[in-house]
Design a protein around this motif. Structure first.
Motif, PDB file in Angstrom:
ATOM      1  N   TYR A 130       6.890  41.770  53.209  1.00  0.00           N
ATOM      2  CA  TYR A 130       7.729  41.454  52.048  1.00  0.00           C
ATOM      3  C   TYR A 130       7.381  42.376  50.880  1.00  0.00           C
ATOM      4  CZ  TYR A 130       9.859  38.876  48.213  1.00  0.00           C
ATOM      5  OH  TYR A 130      10.623  38.530  47.115  1.00  0.00           O
ATOM      6  N   PHE A 188      12.228  42.230  31.664  1.00  0.00           N
ATOM      7  CA  PHE A 188      12.694  41.731  32.964  1.00  0.00           C
ATOM      8  C   PHE A 188      11.541  41.349  33.874  1.00  0.00           C
ATOM      9  CE2 PHE A 188      14.496  42.361  37.247  1.00  0.00           C
ATOM     10  CZ  PHE A 188      15.634  41.581  37.133  1.00  0.00           C
ATOM     11  N   GLY A 216      14.959  51.406  42.873  1.00  0.00           N
ATOM     12  CA  GLY A 216      16.368  50.984  42.785  1.00  0.00           C
ATOM     13  C   GLY A 216      16.525  49.784  41.875  1.00  0.00           C
ATOM     14  N   LEU A 217      15.582  48.859  41.964  1.00  0.00           N
ATOM     15  CA  LEU A 217      15.636  47.663  41.106  1.00  0.00           C
ATOM     16  C   LEU A 217      15.487  48.057  39.641  1.00  0.00           C
ATOM     17  CD1 LEU A 217      15.676  44.599  40.797  1.00  0.00           C
ATOM     18  CD2 LEU A 217      13.222  44.573  41.214  1.00  0.00           C
ATOM     19  N   GLN A 262      11.420  38.710  37.352  1.00  0.00           N
ATOM     20  CA  GLN A 262      11.331  39.220  38.714  1.00  0.00           C
ATOM     21  C   GLN A 262      10.033  38.782  39.380  1.00  0.00           C
ATOM     22  OE1 GLN A 262      13.801  40.632  40.377  1.00  0.00           O
ATOM     23  NE2 GLN A 262      12.439  40.431  42.150  1.00  0.00           N
ATOM     24  N   HIS A 321      22.221  48.184  33.988  1.00  0.00           N
ATOM     25  CA  HIS A 321      23.139  47.066  33.801  1.00  0.00           C
ATOM     26  C   HIS A 321      22.742  46.059  32.727  1.00  0.00           C
ATOM     27  CE1 HIS A 321      25.461  48.303  37.245  1.00  0.00           C
ATOM     28  NE2 HIS A 321      24.367  48.331  37.988  1.00  0.00           N
ATOM     29  N   LEU A 371      22.093  39.841  32.313  1.00  0.00           N
ATOM     30  CA  LEU A 371      20.676  40.208  32.468  1.00  0.00           C
ATOM     31  C   LEU A 371      20.024  40.254  31.095  1.00  0.00           C
ATOM     32  CD1 LEU A 371      21.081  43.162  34.981  1.00  0.00           C
ATOM     33  CD2 LEU A 371      20.130  40.926  35.471  1.00  0.00           C
ATOM     34  N   GLY A 398       8.541  45.902  51.405  1.00  0.00           N
ATOM     35  CA  GLY A 398       9.992  45.992  51.155  1.00  0.00           C
ATOM     36  C   GLY A 398      10.287  46.014  49.667  1.00  0.00           C
ATOM     37  N   ALA A 399       9.583  45.165  48.918  1.00  0.00           N
ATOM     38  CA  ALA A 399       9.775  45.122  47.462  1.00  0.00           C
ATOM     39  C   ALA A 399       9.349  46.437  46.827  1.00  0.00           C
ATOM     40  CB  ALA A 399       8.990  43.963  46.873  1.00  0.00           C
ATOM     41  N   SER A 408      18.645  49.675  38.442  1.00  0.00           N
ATOM     42  CA  SER A 408      19.706  48.666  38.256  1.00  0.00           C
ATOM     43  C   SER A 408      19.508  47.916  36.951  1.00  0.00           C
ATOM     44  CB  SER A 408      19.677  47.648  39.402  1.00  0.00           C
ATOM     45  OG  SER A 408      20.420  48.110  40.473  1.00  0.00           O
ATOM     46  N   VAL A 409      18.263  47.524  36.665  1.00  0.00           N
ATOM     47  CA  VAL A 409      17.987  46.757  35.446  1.00  0.00           C
ATOM     48  C   VAL A 409      18.312  47.617  34.217  1.00  0.00           C
ATOM     49  CG1 VAL A 409      16.199  45.627  34.085  1.00  0.00           C
ATOM     50  CG2 VAL A 409      16.207  45.364  36.547  1.00  0.00           C
ATOM     51  N   ARG A 442       9.351  49.392  48.289  1.00  0.00           N
ATOM     52  CA  ARG A 442      10.313  50.433  48.664  1.00  0.00           C
ATOM     53  C   ARG A 442      11.558  50.389  47.783  1.00  0.00           C
ATOM     54  NH1 ARG A 442      13.649  50.038  52.629  1.00  0.00           N
ATOM     55  NH2 ARG A 442      12.641  48.240  53.566  1.00  0.00           N
ATOM     56  N   THR A 443      11.987  49.189  47.422  1.00  0.00           N
ATOM     57  CA  THR A 443      13.230  49.068  46.656  1.00  0.00           C
ATOM     58  C   THR A 443      12.969  48.963  45.148  1.00  0.00           C
ATOM     59  OG1 THR A 443      13.154  46.705  47.120  1.00  0.00           O
ATOM     60  CG2 THR A 443      14.601  48.029  48.504  1.00  0.00           C
ATOM     61  N   TRP A 482       9.566  36.933  43.034  1.00  0.00           N
ATOM     62  CA  TRP A 482       8.679  37.390  44.106  1.00  0.00           C
ATOM     63  C   TRP A 482       7.654  36.309  44.454  1.00  0.00           C
ATOM     64  CZ3 TRP A 482       7.968  42.660  41.230  1.00  0.00           C
ATOM     65  CH2 TRP A 482       8.944  43.563  41.653  1.00  0.00           C
TER      66      TRP A 482
END
Lengths: 121, 273
Positions: B50, B27, B60-61, B31, B68, B75, B53-54, B64-65, B56-57, B35
């Motif tokens: 930016y 992945f 979670g990303l 990604q 899912h 995906l 923020g990327a 998710s990958v 920090r998350t 970006w």
């Protein structure tokens, strides 16, 4: 098709997507529309795509002619439109139920004799 | 300072490469492309916020990958194959016993000059009463006891090492949120039961201690060779996992070879006596 836990940012993204289901949008554009901090939208998009609600593709452009890198565009799938609509409706229902129970509680509080009322400090 | 440096798109591109390294291999490129495209559009002033923020998350990303991805999700498939999961179980499972054995046995033997202690006959040379199992604050004792026991696992042979490797390795793979969670949990529980059974059999005398004798370390050597083979042959490994397997496998095989030499046997007997 899997179900997803609905958080406020996810709902905001869904509402933005449902507003124009046929339109393709890229991550930064969508983050701007929804008001999310740029760079934080991708976990949401990946979760939606993983659940089959979104489809995505890299744009086919000549990056030298465009003078910028390729973008990845996202769009709701037909199944995604239905699932997202249902999720948004459920969230709206929950909000409405909360607001009704809040109003009822306020009414009860108003009808209660003054000596029984709780004071919030 | 950082803000001004991030005005350079080259530095921002390097930052996306660092962030992407934390994502599953299949992945990463996709990604990173997103970006890079966003940073290009945002311009120098907004790049730092930016990227923060990327960052920090990012967990979670990644979750998710891993959760899912795969067939029918849209995906790219980043789920591990059976061989990939097996190789990781071997890596995480073998890491503890091998590192603990190196630290608690040869490092202590030479650093504390055990041969002189034995020759002198005056100083204490019992591995259970030497530093760090003695002479360290009491609150650190659980760490040293865990290392000591893990070092024992490395020399106790197939009936202990194999269930240990499978149990700890499966739990580590599970903790990292990999696929086939139900199967991994079942494997870990089965291995734990086998380990407890082996310990109970040894303590009641049902299992002769000879089975877990000096030759037990050969099992560690064999598993080390399997780990090196996995590092060479298994396809869906990250560079870090591949390097880890090669290093841990070589160390485990080296332990088995070294303890077959007179010097190695002296160290091993000191530890096991």
């Amino acid at each position: 098709m899997s179900s997803l836990r609905m958080t406020t940012p996810r709902l905001l993204v869904l509402q933005a997507l449902l507003a124009e289901p046929e339109r393709e949008r890229y991550g930064l554009e969508l983050a701007g529309t929804v008001g999310l901090e740029p760079g934080t939208i991708y976990p949401i998009l990946v979760a939606f795509e993983g659940a089959g609600w979104l489809t995505s593709h890299a744009e086919e452009v000549d990056i030298h002619a465009e003078g910028r890198p390729r973008r990845r565009y996202y769009r709701l799938t037909p199944a995604g439109v239905a699932a997202a609509g249902a999720a948004a409706a459920r969230a709206a229902q929950r909000r409405s139920a909360r607001s009704v129970s809040g109003r009822l509680a306020a009414t009860r509080d108003a009808q209660r004799p003054a000596r029984n009322r709780r004071f919030a400090w | 300072m950082v803000r001004s440096r991030l005005r350079s798109s080259r530095l921002a591109t390097a930052a996306t490469a660092v962030l992407a390294a934390a994502l599953p291999a299949g992945f990463r490129d996709r990604q990173r492309g997103e970006w890079t495209s966003d940073l290009d559009e945002l311009g120098p002033g907004a790049r730092l916020s930016y990227l923060l923020g990327a960052l920090r998350t990012l967990p979670g990303l990644r979750r998710s990958v891993l959760r899912h991805s795969g067939a029918g999700s849209g995906l790219p498939a980043v789920r591990l194959t059976g061989a990939g999961i097996g190789a990781r179980i071997l890596l995480y499972g073998l890491l503890g016993p091998v590192l603990s054995w190196i630290l608690m046995v040869p490092v202590r033997y030479y650093a504390l000059d055990v041969p002189s202690r034995i020759a002198g006959g005056t100083a204490d040379y019992d591995p259970k009463s030497l530093w760090p199992l003695a002479g360290t604050p009491g609150w650190t004792m659980p760490i040293w006891v865990a290392l000591y026991l893990a070092a024992w696992v490395a020399v106790l042979g197939v009936l202990f090492l194999l269930p240990w490797v499978v149990m700890t390795g499966s739990l580590s793979v599970l903790r990292r949120g990999r696929a086939r969670r139900g199967l991994l949990a079942a494997v870990a529980v089965t291995a734990a039961v086998a380990l407890v059974g082996a310990m109970w059999s040894l303590s009641t005398g049902a299992l002769p201690f000879d089975l877990a004798g000096v030759n037990g370390i050969r099992t560690t050597g064999v598993l080390g060779l399997v780990a090196v083979l996995c590092a060479v042959r298994v396809r869906d490994l990250t560079r870090r996992a591949r390097t880890g397997l090669a290093v841990v496998g070589t160390a485990a095989a080296g332990m088995a070879v070294w303890t077959a030499t007179p010097a190695g046997q002296a160290v091993l007997w000191w530890f096991m006596d």
